[in-house]
Design an enzyme around this catalytic site. Structure first.
Site, mmCIF file in Angstrom:
data_model
loop_
_atom_site.group_PDB
_atom_site.id
_atom_site.type_symbol
_atom_site.label_atom_id
_atom_site.label_comp_id
_atom_site.label_asym_id
_atom_site.label_seq_id
_atom_site.Cartn_x
_atom_site.Cartn_y
_atom_site.Cartn_z
ATOM 1 N N TYR A 56 0.815 -1.220 0.000
ATOM 2 C CA TYR A 56 0.000 0.000 0.000
ATOM 3 C C TYR A 56 0.846 1.267 0.000
ATOM 4 O O TYR A 56 0.446 2.286 -0.544
ATOM 5 C CB TYR A 56 -1.019 -0.032 1.144
ATOM 6 C CG TYR A 56 -2.193 -0.898 0.765
ATOM 7 C CD1 TYR A 56 -2.249 -2.233 1.130
ATOM 8 C CD2 TYR A 56 -3.212 -0.389 -0.041
ATOM 9 C CE1 TYR A 56 -3.293 -3.042 0.708
ATOM 10 C CE2 TYR A 56 -4.255 -1.193 -0.463
ATOM 11 C CZ TYR A 56 -4.293 -2.521 -0.079
ATOM 12 O OH TYR A 56 -5.314 -3.317 -0.525
ATOM 13 N N ARG A 59 1.335 1.877 -3.565
ATOM 14 C CA ARG A 59 0.143 2.408 -4.223
ATOM 15 C C ARG A 59 -0.093 3.855 -3.803
ATOM 16 O O ARG A 59 -0.493 4.703 -4.611
ATOM 17 C CB ARG A 59 -1.062 1.542 -3.892
ATOM 18 C CG ARG A 59 -0.919 0.123 -4.470
ATOM 19 C CD ARG A 59 -2.155 -0.691 -4.308
ATOM 20 N NE ARG A 59 -3.279 -0.097 -5.004
ATOM 21 C CZ ARG A 59 -4.549 -0.385 -4.695
ATOM 22 N NH1 ARG A 59 -4.797 -1.235 -3.705
ATOM 23 N NH2 ARG A 59 -5.541 0.172 -5.359
ATOM 24 N N ASP A 92 -8.514 5.913 -4.799
ATOM 25 C CA ASP A 92 -7.789 7.157 -5.100
ATOM 26 C C ASP A 92 -8.697 8.367 -4.850
ATOM 27 O O ASP A 92 -9.915 8.212 -4.737
ATOM 28 C CB ASP A 92 -7.279 7.143 -6.552
ATOM 29 C CG ASP A 92 -8.400 7.156 -7.596
ATOM 30 O OD1 ASP A 92 -8.427 6.271 -8.470
ATOM 31 O OD2 ASP A 92 -9.268 8.059 -7.519
ATOM 32 N N HIS A 107 -14.808 1.259 -0.969
ATOM 33 C CA HIS A 107 -13.688 0.377 -0.617
ATOM 34 C C HIS A 107 -12.555 1.108 0.099
ATOM 35 O O HIS A 107 -11.421 0.624 0.143
ATOM 36 C CB HIS A 107 -13.154 -0.325 -1.882
ATOM 37 C CG HIS A 107 -14.144 -1.263 -2.491
ATOM 38 N ND1 HIS A 107 -14.063 -1.694 -3.797
ATOM 39 C CD2 HIS A 107 -15.261 -1.846 -1.987
ATOM 40 C CE1 HIS A 107 -15.084 -2.510 -4.052
ATOM 41 N NE2 HIS A 107 -15.816 -2.616 -2.980
HETATM 42 N N1 APR Z 1 -11.641 3.586 -19.362
HETATM 43 C C1 APR Z 1 -12.779 2.953 -18.923
HETATM 44 N N2 APR Z 1 -12.796 1.660 -18.490
HETATM 45 C C2 APR Z 1 -11.620 0.994 -18.550
HETATM 46 C C3 APR Z 1 -10.403 1.584 -19.006
HETATM 47 C C4 APR Z 1 -10.456 2.953 -19.418
HETATM 48 N N3 APR Z 1 -9.360 3.597 -19.837
HETATM 49 N N4 APR Z 1 -9.403 0.656 -18.914
HETATM 50 C C5 APR Z 1 -9.992 -0.479 -18.438
HETATM 51 N N5 APR Z 1 -11.312 -0.271 -18.225
HETATM 52 C C6 APR Z 1 -12.315 -1.197 -17.687
HETATM 53 C C7 APR Z 1 -12.028 -2.676 -17.935
HETATM 54 O O1 APR Z 1 -12.554 -3.095 -19.172
HETATM 55 C C8 APR Z 1 -12.757 -3.317 -16.752
HETATM 56 O O2 APR Z 1 -14.134 -3.555 -17.061
HETATM 57 O O3 APR Z 1 -12.321 -1.024 -16.286
HETATM 58 C C9 APR Z 1 -12.676 -2.240 -15.653
HETATM 59 C C10 APR Z 1 -11.634 -2.518 -14.572
HETATM 60 O O4 APR Z 1 -12.041 -3.653 -13.859
HETATM 61 P P1 APR Z 1 -11.230 -4.115 -12.557
HETATM 62 O O5 APR Z 1 -9.795 -4.041 -12.835
HETATM 63 O O6 APR Z 1 -11.829 -5.401 -12.140
HETATM 64 O O7 APR Z 1 -11.546 -2.956 -11.492
HETATM 65 P P2 APR Z 1 -12.850 -2.733 -10.580
HETATM 66 O O8 APR Z 1 -14.084 -3.263 -11.264
HETATM 67 O O9 APR Z 1 -12.848 -1.331 -10.171
HETATM 68 O O10 APR Z 1 -12.507 -3.685 -9.330
HETATM 69 C C11 APR Z 1 -13.443 -3.742 -8.274
HETATM 70 O O11 APR Z 1 -11.958 -5.126 -7.001
HETATM 71 O O12 APR Z 1 -9.836 -5.628 -6.422
HETATM 72 C C12 APR Z 1 -10.987 -5.056 -5.963
HETATM 73 O O13 APR Z 1 -11.269 -3.432 -4.282
HETATM 74 C C13 APR Z 1 -10.814 -3.597 -5.590
HETATM 75 O O14 APR Z 1 -12.330 -1.761 -5.983
HETATM 76 C C14 APR Z 1 -11.736 -2.871 -6.575
HETATM 77 C C15 APR Z 1 -12.731 -3.941 -6.956
#
Ligand code: APR
Length: 235
Positions: A56, A59, A92, A107
């Site tokens: 962390y 990050r 963030d 979160h």
């Molecule tokens: N603009 C918009 N969407 C995007 C972009 C972009 N530039 N780049 C990637 N994505 C999309 C991907 O296609 C995907 O659907 O953003 C999504 C990211 O998904 P994850 O990485 O799974 O992130 P998130 O859904 O926020 O994760 C949820 O998981 O690990 C835990 O606590 C953590 O809050 C997080 C939670």
């Protein structure tokens, strides 16, 4: 659309990707390179707190250098015409730095620290400079080991009920940049009323992930937000 609308926006890591902050599950996402259960769960913290704090600290340092992008700014700008509430899974502070006034973090927040005895003890939740690392031995106000104010896997979400009510009361619901695989947050898409305009901005296929009635803007956030604003003008 002249009348001020109650717009609720649900965001995930994708909205901050173009600010240089890694997402979690994309091909070069964090969980492709790090063990989520070892570094982002309460059990992992109990087993190896040093590794979790180091993860962390990195990050928090990355966020120290990051800046909001056009998508963040466009959402704060939208407040001039509408009541905009942002419910984010992101830890963030880029929504706030872009000027959004109503942001709920489901979160947790990287800009804050708390007690490892009682994470949600408001007397112990404090802002902590992003460029200052947290080490073993640093104490919270209750004398317990200091930890980042993050909701780890295996921990409860404090604001999920409030978030559900906000989504239920929305006139317009927008989802940006989340893979919708982490619950209970992902379940929010099912709380929006069926008769309201609903949009999702995401460059990937969201096949089978969304209830009916969502218009999919298949684009990255920085490009997709302008398409969304055009769609809102048509309403
Ligand atoms: N603009 C918009 N969407 C995007 C972009 C972009 N530039 N780049 C990637 N994505 C999309 C991907 O296609 C995907 O659907 O953003 C999504 C990211 O998904 P994850 O990485 O799974 O992130 P998130 O859904 O926020 O994760 C949820 O998981 O690990 C835990 O606590 C953590 O809050 C997080 C939670």
């Amino acid at each position: 659309m002249r009348v001020r609308q109650n717009i609720v926006v649900f965001t995930g890591a994708g909205i901050s990707a173009e600010s240089g902050i890694s997402t979690f599950r994309d091909k070069d996402g964090l969980w492709e390179n790090y063990d989520a259960m070892r570094l982002a769960s309460i059990d992992g913290f109990r087993e190896d707190p040093e590794a979790v704090l180091e993860f962390y600290n990195e990050r928090r340092w990355q966020l120290f250098d990051a800046k909001p992008n056009h998508a963040h700014y466009a959402l704060s700008e939208l407040e001039k015409q509408h009541d905009v509430t942002i419910i984010t899974q992101n830890v963030d502070d880029l929504h706030e730095r872009a000027g959004s006034s109503k942001v709920i973090h489901l979160h947790g927040e990287l800009t804050k620290v708390t007690s490892s005895r009682d994470r949600e003890d408001d007397r112990c939740i404090k802002y902590y400079p992003l460029n200052l690392p947290i080490y073993i031995g640093h104490k919270a106000d209750d004398g317990s080991q200091l930890r980042p104010y993050i909701v780890w896997f295996g921990e409860e979400l404090r604001y999920i009920e409030e978030a559900r009510q906000l989504v239920e009361s929305a006139d317009i619901f927008v989802v940006i940049g989340t893979s919708l695989v982490v619950y209970p947050a992902a379940g929010l898409v099912g709380y929006a009323r069926h008769d309201i305009p609903k949009f999702i901005v995401d460059p990937s296929d969201m096949e089978g992930k969304l209830p009916e009635g969502y218009l999919h803007i298949k684009a990255k956030a920085v490009e997709g937000i302008d398409i969304l604003l055009e769609e809102l003008k048509k309403l």
